[in-house]
Design an enzyme around this catalytic site. Structure first.
Site, PDB file in Angstrom:
ATOM      1  N   GLU B 210      38.295  33.857  53.446  1.00 23.91           N
ATOM      2  CA  GLU B 210      38.055  32.792  52.466  1.00 23.91           C
ATOM      3  C   GLU B 210      36.854  32.020  53.003  1.00 23.91           C
ATOM      4  OE1 GLU B 210      39.918  31.949  49.639  1.00 23.91           O
ATOM      5  OE2 GLU B 210      41.000  33.840  49.855  1.00 23.91           O
ATOM      6  N   CYS B 244      35.862  23.512  50.142  1.00 23.18           N
ATOM      7  CA  CYS B 244      35.115  24.759  49.924  1.00 23.18           C
ATOM      8  C   CYS B 244      34.806  25.002  48.449  1.00 23.18           C
ATOM      9  CB  CYS B 244      35.874  25.945  50.510  1.00 23.18           C
ATOM     10  SG  CYS B 244      37.592  26.006  50.030  1.00 23.18           S
TER      11      CYS B 244
END
Lengths: 472, 488
Positions: B210, B244
């Site tokens: 990720e 993010c």
């Protein structure tokens, strides 16, 4: 749609000849870079996104295999002494099956998946859209050269990607056939065939693809995976390993022996999914070995060398490797004959094999079957890529079952819809509206305790289904 | 033997005892994890406050509520997820059992990040436990207070051997990466992601990465700009921009630029008051290094809103930048801070081109009333996810797979996807030793006749359901004919 354009003339000028006059092509890394660039440009035009384009290419694959069946049979006969039956069935038919399955299901696969809506997301659209990754690199192995290159290609085309295919140099005639004929069937800018030696592959992988699909052995697989890691390229690895075959004392020995013999010795034992060794209960071992001997006689006659249903080793390296393993392990009870000039190893069964013998250290990939005895064994506590009871290999022919390894036997899977998914990115899409801001305001700072309680309550209520808090 | 090697060996031995496999055990561990979150709420909030300056309510909203939701979802659905999944049968397998059996992979390594130290480290753990694995948890050393709390309290709730917490910095991480795992789940930057993936490749270990990227946010001129800016402001400045999936930069037409700036300014004042520095619900940059990095990114662009900072507190005010181009410093890397650049484009065509010239991001945001425009952006750009008319919230929909593509990562998780990602889906075909006659066509010696039969059986695309329906219809037709003949 009009038929694909004829291949560009400069392809022909790369043909070189070995000293035996056999065709010998090699695509250098620089050239691979060039082909990759062309494929990327073709991808960016967006033509692979259209359903019609993908269907045309898939239909062309089927036509390709139908129209050149004889050429494939001949090429595989020269590379592996593969009988026509095995070529047609385990190579061509399997690919055609996959292609037709993809053609029949493409519309369904391309549709966005609507995710379950619930109280919190009733006003929104929640979708998962499958989109192509870009340009993928498919590296085939030599034991089923057509299947291992073209089945992933079917998945890549169905998912809307461009692809570069690298068939194994070990099966040179098949590789040359693919290299020569694919331009007559598939789009010349989107799909290219290259011939690289396995040692150059990491360099090619580092040119940066959007996915790498590799089938072969563990050492090469690890090197490819490391090269892919350096460019953050996802990989699918279908690797060879030692597939155990357990024979219980309570089973029908005759049928068992027949199925094991078929699975192990087809393609002269050169298969990723054949049973590598047999673990059988001590009570039935003698019976099993006798039955195996009987069926080998039935399949290939007294002298398998003369049978047209029996293959040969792909090259001298593999021949030597298998022969050395054979000579240094256990006791030969059936077969054992080797003829170097023909790369021929007779169907061989070994007994009195221990776990430390040479043949138990690596995957066999040849027509040698060690039979080990066990007193009792609990087979439920095992892990493997796939599992087949009372037969072999068939699980790898089913388009509905994912085919792939786990741990050292690989990662990722393919066949049928799984091929499509391997070469797609499933993009989550949440489409909201700008109304209902009067409800959304609860989430904004300054954070108030009462707002937090309200939201905690609301998210608990909607736990029954799969989302939480529209209020967020 | 190093400490990390010993921990890994212990965890693997614990997995091999088989105790993590029964569903009751997995449910028990998940319920304990839930208790951990409720009972240690105070310690967790305190740790996050010290790491990131986040208020207690902010922590609950952005870290623990999501985690609790995931755990409850897993508990409720575990039996269904772990059950064998039957697949479509064919003519050849009509009498056999054909299914896919989810199984644990073994030992999983979870490397967490510092921006949401609890959410991104423990959410993959929920999937790992649910799938029946053992897991080594390595929280980020940058959020050191959270790491300490995790190391101290988690072993009091979860099995110590199966789910050890390993704290430490780069040397400890490198030592861990030398060991063999069955899956590595990493959240963090692309640079370190490559290192993790390469280390994993040596052992042929699959990975879920990720990573990050620059998530573009396109505002169509015909949309409700007030609401759009509110949602963008919220999405951007939560956790001081250190998310993010935060909208990294805005793309809009020149005609609405000043209105956008004005609206964002108004929202910043509304959310964080006129002095965000003293306001409890506005966070801080994690450390000095990142503070300096973010400050340097402002070079060359004009500050339209905010811009002030205080190095002693690692405080940067919510800032909007204009006169930004594709080549500006702020566009060279993921911002991960409270700077919101606005780049002007002539329309959606140029926006799509701009986005496609860059690496694939984690998410593309589009604000528009026009459904056709939204569908166009979906079809013509690629990203981990796409969110229309809002920011961040797709993270909370467990049914949607959450992950990146290309440089923003590989693999996905959340809800059932976590379970599937950390399982091996094993294909199983259970046949009988009967009906061997049918198999005779495959055995040598090969004849043309056998080949003909084989072609028929393998190539014929038989829809088994339709076969059943046809058989049923035929029977019904026969019955009707019989009745008619007999009684009429």
């Amino acid at each position: 749609m009009s038929s694909p354009p004829s291949p560009s003339p400069d392809r022909w000028f790369k043909l070189r000849r070995t000293r035996l006059g056999e065709p010998c092509l090699k695509t250098y890394t620089l050239e691979c870079g060039d082909l990759l660039r062309r494929a990327r440009v073709a991808f960016q035009t967006g033509r692979t996104l259209k359903e019609v384009f993908r269907l045309t290419q898939l239909e062309a694959v089927v036509r390709f295999l139908d129209e050149h069946e004889c050429d494939f049979v001949e090429a595989l006969a020269r590379d592996l002494h593969k009988p026509r039956f095995e070529t047609v069935l385990s190579e061509l038919t399997v690919v055609k099956n996959e292609a037709r399955h993809a053609i029949n299901n493409l519309k369904k696969w391309m549709k966005p998946l609507h995710m379950e809506r619930n109280l919190s997301t009733t006003m929104d659209e929640c979708l998962v859209v499958s989109e192509p990754l870009g340009v993928v690199f498919i590296i085939g192995t030599w034991c089923s050269p057509i299947q291992m290159c073209l089945v992933p290609l079917v998945g890549a085309i169905a998912a809307g990607n461009c692809a570069i295919i690298g068939p194994s140099e070990c099966t040179a005639h098949t590789a040359e056939l693919l290299h020569r004929l694919i331009p007559f069937y598939l789009d010349n800018e989107c799909f290219h065939v290259i011939l690289s030696s396995v040692n150059d592959l990491p360099k090619v992988v580092e040119l940066k693809f959007d996915h790498v699909f590799f089938s072969g052995n563990r050492e090469d697989g690890s090197r490819i995976a490391q090269a892919a890691a350096r460019t953050l390229t996802p990989v699918t690895l279908i690797l060879s390993g030692k597939n155990p075959c357990y024979v219980d004392q309570q089973c029908e020995i005759a049928t068992t022996a027949q199925r094991i013999a078929w699975a192990r010795f087809h393609n002269a034992g050169q298969s990723l999914v054949a049973p590598d060794y047999v673990l059988c209960h001590a009570d039935v071992k003698a019976q099993l070995v006798e039955a195996l001997k009987y069926y080998l006689m039935q399949f290939y006659g007294c002298d398998p060398r003369k049978s047209c249903s029996y293959g040969r080793m792909v090259n001298l390296d593999l021949f030597n490797r298998t022969r050395d393993m054979l000579w240094r392990s256990g006791k030969v009870v059936v077969g054992g004959q080797v003829i170097e000039a023909e790369k021929y190893i007779a169907p061989t069964i070994l007994t009195e094999v221990t776990e430390t013998d040479a043949i138990m250290q690596k995957e066999i990939c040849g027509p040698v079957l060690p039979v080990l005895t066990v007193i009792s064994r609990l087979m439920s506590e095992t892990s493997s890529g796939s599992f087949c009871a009372n037969d072999s290999i068939l699980q790898s022919l089913m388009v509905a079952l994912p085919f792939g390894g786990v741990g050292a036997s690989g990662m990722g899977s393919y066949h049928g819809r799984y091929s499509f998914d391997t070469f797609s990115h499933r993009k989550s899409c949440l489409l909201r509206s700008t109304r209902f801001e009067c409800v959304t305001y609860l989430r904004y700072p300054p954070y108030e305790d009462r707002n937090l309680s309200l939201m905690t309550w609301a998210s608990t209520v909607s736990q029954k289904s799969q989302g939480w808090c529209q209020i967020l | 033997m190093s400490r990390e090697q010993l921990i890994v060996q212990t965890a693997r031995k614990a997995f091999q005892t088989g105790r993590s496999k029964p569903l009751e055990y997995r449910l028990h561990q998940l319920k304990s994890l839930l208790r951990f979150l409720t009972e240690r709420r105070g310690d967790i909030a305190d740790a996050v406050k010290r790491d990131l300056g986040k208020s207690e309510r902010g922590t609950e909203l952005f870290e623990t509520i999501g985690l609790e939701g995931e755990i409850k979802l897993a508990i409720e659905n575990l039996a269904e997820w772990a059950a064998p999944r039957p697949v479509e049968k064919s003519l050849l397998t009509i009498t056999d059992e054909v299914y896919v059996q989810p199984e644990p992979l073994g030992l999983v390594l979870i490397i967490g990040a510092w921006n949401y130290p609890w959410a991104v480290t423990l959410q993959p753990l929920v999937g790992a436990i649910a799938a029946g694995n053992a897991a080594v948890i390595k929280p980020s050393e940058v959020s050191s207070h959270s790491a300490k709390v995790m190391e101290e309290f988690l072993p009091q709730y979860l099995d110590k051997d199966l789910y050890p917490v390993v704290t430490g910095g780069v040397p400890e991480s490198q030592e861990l990466l030398k060991q063999r795992f069955d899956h590595i789940f990493y959240t963090g930057s692309s640079t370190v992601g490559k290192v993790v993936m390469e280390a994993a490749a040596r052992h042929l270990t699959p990975v879920t990465l990720e990573l990050g990227g620059k998530s573009p946010c396109y505002i169509d001129k015909d949309c409700d700009i007030t609401v759009a800016c509110r949602r963008i402001t919220w999405g951007k400045f939560v956790n001081c921009g250190q998310t993010c999936i935060a909208p990294d930069y805005i793309l809009c037409e020149p005609s609405i630029q000043s209105r956008v700036v004005e609206e964002i300014n108004r929202c910043i004042k509304e959310f964080y008051t006129d002095n965000p520095k003293t306001f409890e619900d506005y966070g801080r940059i994690i450390n000095q290094r990142h503070f300096k990095r973010v400050m340097a990114l402002m070079e060359g662009s004009t500050v339209a809103v905010g811009g002030d900072s205080d190095e002693s507190q690692c405080y940067i005010a919510p800032t909007v930048l204009k006169d930004v181009t594709g080549e500006s410093k702020v566009m060279t890397e993921e911002i991960f801070g409270p700077l919101l650049p606005i780049i002007t484009v002539s329309g959606v065509n140029e926006a799509i081109q701009f986005i496609n010239e860059r690496e694939k991001p984690l998410v593309v945001y589009v604000f528009s009333h026009d459904n056709k425009l939204i569908k166009r952006v979906i079809a013509e750009t690629s990203s981990g996810a796409l969110l229309a008319n809002d920011c961040l919230v797709h993270f909370t929909v467990s049914a949607l797979p959450f992950g990146g593509v290309g440089n923003s990562g590989m693999g996905c998780y959340h809800g059932r996807h976590s379970f599937d990602q950390l399982s091996h889906l094993r294909s199983c075909l259970i046949k009988q030793l009967k009906m061997e006659g049918v198999n005779s066509m495959r055995y040598p010696p090969h004849t043309a006749k056998k080949l003909g039969w084989a072609r028929f059986f393998l190539l014929k695309q038989v829809n088994v359901c339709r076969l059943r329906r046809v058989a049923l219809l035929t029977m019904l037709a026969g019955l009707v004919a019989f009745v008619m003949q007999r009684f009429l």
